[in-house]
Every structure is written in structure tokens, then in C-alpha cells.
Design a protein around this motif. Structure first.
Motif, PDB file in Angstrom:
ATOM      1  N   LEU A  15     115.157  12.265 -30.208  1.00 25.39           N
ATOM      2  CA  LEU A  15     114.316  12.351 -31.398  1.00 25.39           C
ATOM      3  C   LEU A  15     113.177  11.345 -31.364  1.00 25.39           C
ATOM      4  CD1 LEU A  15     117.013  12.815 -34.183  1.00 25.39           C
ATOM      5  CD2 LEU A  15     115.458  14.539 -33.272  1.00 25.39           C
ATOM      6  N   ALA A  16     113.467  10.117 -30.948  1.00 20.33           N
ATOM      7  CA  ALA A  16     112.437   9.075 -30.917  1.00 20.33           C
ATOM      8  C   ALA A  16     111.316   9.429 -29.949  1.00 20.33           C
ATOM      9  CB  ALA A  16     113.053   7.729 -30.540  1.00 20.33           C
ATOM     10  N   ILE A  17     111.681   9.868 -28.764  1.00 24.44           N
ATOM     11  CA  ILE A  17     110.659  10.217 -27.775  1.00 24.44           C
ATOM     12  C   ILE A  17     109.983  11.529 -28.146  1.00 24.44           C
ATOM     13  CG2 ILE A  17     110.308  10.855 -25.351  1.00 24.44           C
ATOM     14  CD1 ILE A  17     112.530   8.805 -24.691  1.00 24.44           C
ATOM     15  N   GLY A  18     110.750  12.465 -28.667  1.00 26.78           N
ATOM     16  CA  GLY A  18     110.171  13.753 -29.054  1.00 26.78           C
ATOM     17  C   GLY A  18     109.169  13.653 -30.189  1.00 26.78           C
ATOM     18  N   MET A  19     109.453  12.823 -31.162  1.00 22.82           N
ATOM     19  CA  MET A  19     108.567  12.716 -32.319  1.00 22.82           C
ATOM     20  C   MET A  19     107.412  11.739 -32.110  1.00 22.82           C
ATOM     21  SD  MET A  19     109.704  14.900 -34.375  1.00 22.82           S
ATOM     22  CE  MET A  19     108.711  14.521 -35.799  1.00 22.82           C
ATOM     23  N   HIS A  20     107.601  10.752 -31.266  1.00 26.24           N
ATOM     24  CA  HIS A  20     106.587   9.714 -31.088  1.00 26.24           C
ATOM     25  C   HIS A  20     106.248   9.525 -29.612  1.00 26.24           C
ATOM     26  CE1 HIS A  20     107.201   8.614 -35.262  1.00 26.24           C
ATOM     27  NE2 HIS A  20     108.505   8.565 -35.043  1.00 26.24           N
ATOM     28  N   PHE A  21     106.094  10.613 -28.885  1.00 29.21           N
ATOM     29  CA  PHE A  21     105.884  10.522 -27.441  1.00 29.21           C
ATOM     30  C   PHE A  21     104.620   9.729 -27.098  1.00 29.21           C
ATOM     31  CE2 PHE A  21     104.322  12.156 -23.366  1.00 29.21           C
ATOM     32  CZ  PHE A  21     105.420  11.849 -22.581  1.00 29.21           C
ATOM     33  N   LYS A  22     103.525  10.027 -27.773  1.00 28.08           N
ATOM     34  CA  LYS A  22     102.261   9.353 -27.469  1.00 28.08           C
ATOM     35  C   LYS A  22     102.358   7.848 -27.720  1.00 28.08           C
ATOM     36  CE  LYS A  22      98.740  10.202 -30.073  1.00 28.08           C
ATOM     37  NZ  LYS A  22      97.558  10.733 -30.752  1.00 28.08           N
ATOM     38  N   GLU A  23     103.027   7.470 -28.793  1.00 28.26           N
ATOM     39  CA  GLU A  23     103.174   6.049 -29.115  1.00 28.26           C
ATOM     40  C   GLU A  23     104.060   5.344 -28.092  1.00 28.26           C
ATOM     41  OE1 GLU A  23     103.514   8.485 -31.288  1.00 28.26           O
ATOM     42  OE2 GLU A  23     101.988   8.109 -32.805  1.00 28.26           O
ATOM     43  N   TRP A  24     105.119   6.009 -27.624  1.00 35.11           N
ATOM     44  CA  TRP A  24     106.013   5.404 -26.637  1.00 35.11           C
ATOM     45  C   TRP A  24     105.325   5.246 -25.289  1.00 35.11           C
ATOM     46  CZ3 TRP A  24     110.052   2.685 -27.731  1.00 35.11           C
ATOM     47  CH2 TRP A  24     110.781   2.961 -28.882  1.00 35.11           C
ATOM     48  N   ILE A  25     104.402   6.133 -24.982  1.00 36.69           N
ATOM     49  CA  ILE A  25     103.684   6.044 -23.710  1.00 36.69           C
ATOM     50  C   ILE A  25     102.558   5.016 -23.780  1.00 36.69           C
ATOM     51  CG2 ILE A  25     102.237   7.338 -22.077  1.00 36.69           C
ATOM     52  CD1 ILE A  25     105.200   8.059 -21.976  1.00 36.69           C
ATOM     53  N   SER A  26     101.814   5.017 -24.872  1.00 34.09           N
ATOM     54  CA  SER A  26     100.622   4.158 -24.941  1.00 34.09           C
ATOM     55  C   SER A  26     100.927   2.718 -25.371  1.00 34.09           C
ATOM     56  CB  SER A  26      99.580   4.774 -25.877  1.00 34.09           C
ATOM     57  OG  SER A  26     100.086   4.868 -27.188  1.00 34.09           O
ATOM     58  N   HIS A  27     101.728   2.524 -26.400  1.00 36.30           N
ATOM     59  CA  HIS A  27     101.994   1.166 -26.892  1.00 36.30           C
ATOM     60  C   HIS A  27     103.386   1.079 -27.531  1.00 36.30           C
ATOM     61  CE1 HIS A  27      99.804   3.477 -29.933  1.00 36.30           C
ATOM     62  NE2 HIS A  27     100.540   2.871 -30.828  1.00 36.30           N
ATOM     63  N   PRO A  28     104.441   1.021 -26.720  1.00 36.25           N
ATOM     64  CA  PRO A  28     105.802   1.021 -27.271  1.00 36.25           C
ATOM     65  C   PRO A  28     106.173  -0.249 -28.042  1.00 36.25           C
ATOM     66  CG  PRO A  28     105.866   0.740 -24.900  1.00 36.25           C
ATOM     67  CD  PRO A  28     104.443   1.045 -25.264  1.00 36.25           C
ATOM     68  N   ILE A  29     105.730  -1.402 -27.583  1.00 41.00           N
ATOM     69  CA  ILE A  29     106.096  -2.654 -28.271  1.00 41.00           C
ATOM     70  C   ILE A  29     105.482  -2.705 -29.663  1.00 41.00           C
ATOM     71  CG2 ILE A  29     105.999  -5.178 -28.164  1.00 41.00           C
ATOM     72  CD1 ILE A  29     107.821  -3.833 -26.054  1.00 41.00           C
ATOM     73  N   GLU A  30     104.228  -2.303 -29.784  1.00 38.11           N
ATOM     74  CA  GLU A  30     103.577  -2.280 -31.092  1.00 38.11           C
ATOM     75  C   GLU A  30     104.246  -1.266 -32.017  1.00 38.11           C
ATOM     76  OE1 GLU A  30     101.808  -1.976 -28.243  1.00 38.11           O
ATOM     77  OE2 GLU A  30     100.759  -3.888 -28.150  1.00 38.11           O
ATOM     78  N   HIS A  31     104.688  -0.163 -31.434  1.00 35.77           N
ATOM     79  CA  HIS A  31     105.352   0.865 -32.231  1.00 35.77           C
ATOM     80  C   HIS A  31     106.668   0.335 -32.802  1.00 35.77           C
ATOM     81  CE1 HIS A  31     106.140   4.905 -33.565  1.00 35.77           C
ATOM     82  NE2 HIS A  31     107.317   4.891 -32.967  1.00 35.77           N
ATOM     83  N   ILE A  32     107.437  -0.363 -32.005  1.00 34.98           N
ATOM     84  CA  ILE A  32     108.699  -0.951 -32.478  1.00 34.98           C
ATOM     85  C   ILE A  32     108.425  -2.058 -33.489  1.00 34.98           C
ATOM     86  CG2 ILE A  32     110.728  -2.283 -31.774  1.00 34.98           C
ATOM     87  CD1 ILE A  32     110.651  -0.698 -29.141  1.00 34.98           C
ATOM     88  N   ALA A  33     107.390  -2.849 -33.246  1.00 33.64           N
ATOM     89  CA  ALA A  33     107.057  -3.941 -34.167  1.00 33.64           C
ATOM     90  C   ALA A  33     106.600  -3.417 -35.528  1.00 33.64           C
ATOM     91  CB  ALA A  33     105.967  -4.815 -33.546  1.00 33.64           C
TER      92      ALA A  33
END
Length: 72
Positions: A15-33
Motif C-alpha cells: 500500500l505504501a509503495i502503491g499509493m506513494h510511489f513517486k514520493e518513495w522514489i524521489s524523496h523517501p526521507i522527506e516523505h517519512i519526516a
């Protein structure tokens, strides 16, 4: 117990990768923060766990139905 935890984590990652794929590829640390400031449907930072739990319950019910019908 370990198998169920792996299923839960698998659903979570799917679900995390499916819904936020672009964010996980481009800037994962900022997305988690940014998670504490998340406002998904009013659930805030707990929305990943809530949505994963809902899907896990649905999958568990389906697994239970399959188990009942496959046991002869």
C-alpha cells in the motif's frame, strides 16, 4: 504469528509503495519526516496503520472463507 506479521508488513509495503510511489522514489526521507503532519481523511499520522489494518482484516476474512471451503 510470524506468518501473520509478514502478511501485515507485506500489505503495508504494498500500500505504501502503491499509493506513494513517486514520493518513495524521489524523496523517501522527506516523505517519512512529513508523516506527523499528514492529514489523510482526518486520521493524521496513523493513516498508514489504519488503512493497512482495514485491508488486513478484509484479506483475513477472505483467507478464512477460502480455508473453510477448501477443507473437505
Amino acid at each position: 504469528m510470524k506468518k501473520e506479521l509478514m502478511i501485515f508488513l507485506g500489505i503495508f509495503l504494498f500500500l505504501a509503495i502503491g499509493m506513494h510511489f513517486k514520493e518513495w522514489i524521489s524523496h523517501p526521507i522527506e516523505h517519512i519526516a512529513a508523516l506527523p503532519k499528514a492529514g489523510a481523511y482526518g486520521f493524521g499520522p496513523f493513516h498508514p496503520l489504519i488503512f493497512t489494518t482495514i485491508i488486513y482484516v478484509v484479506v483475513s476474512i477472505l483467507r478464512g472463507i477460502v480455508y473453510l471451503f477448501s477443507k473437505k
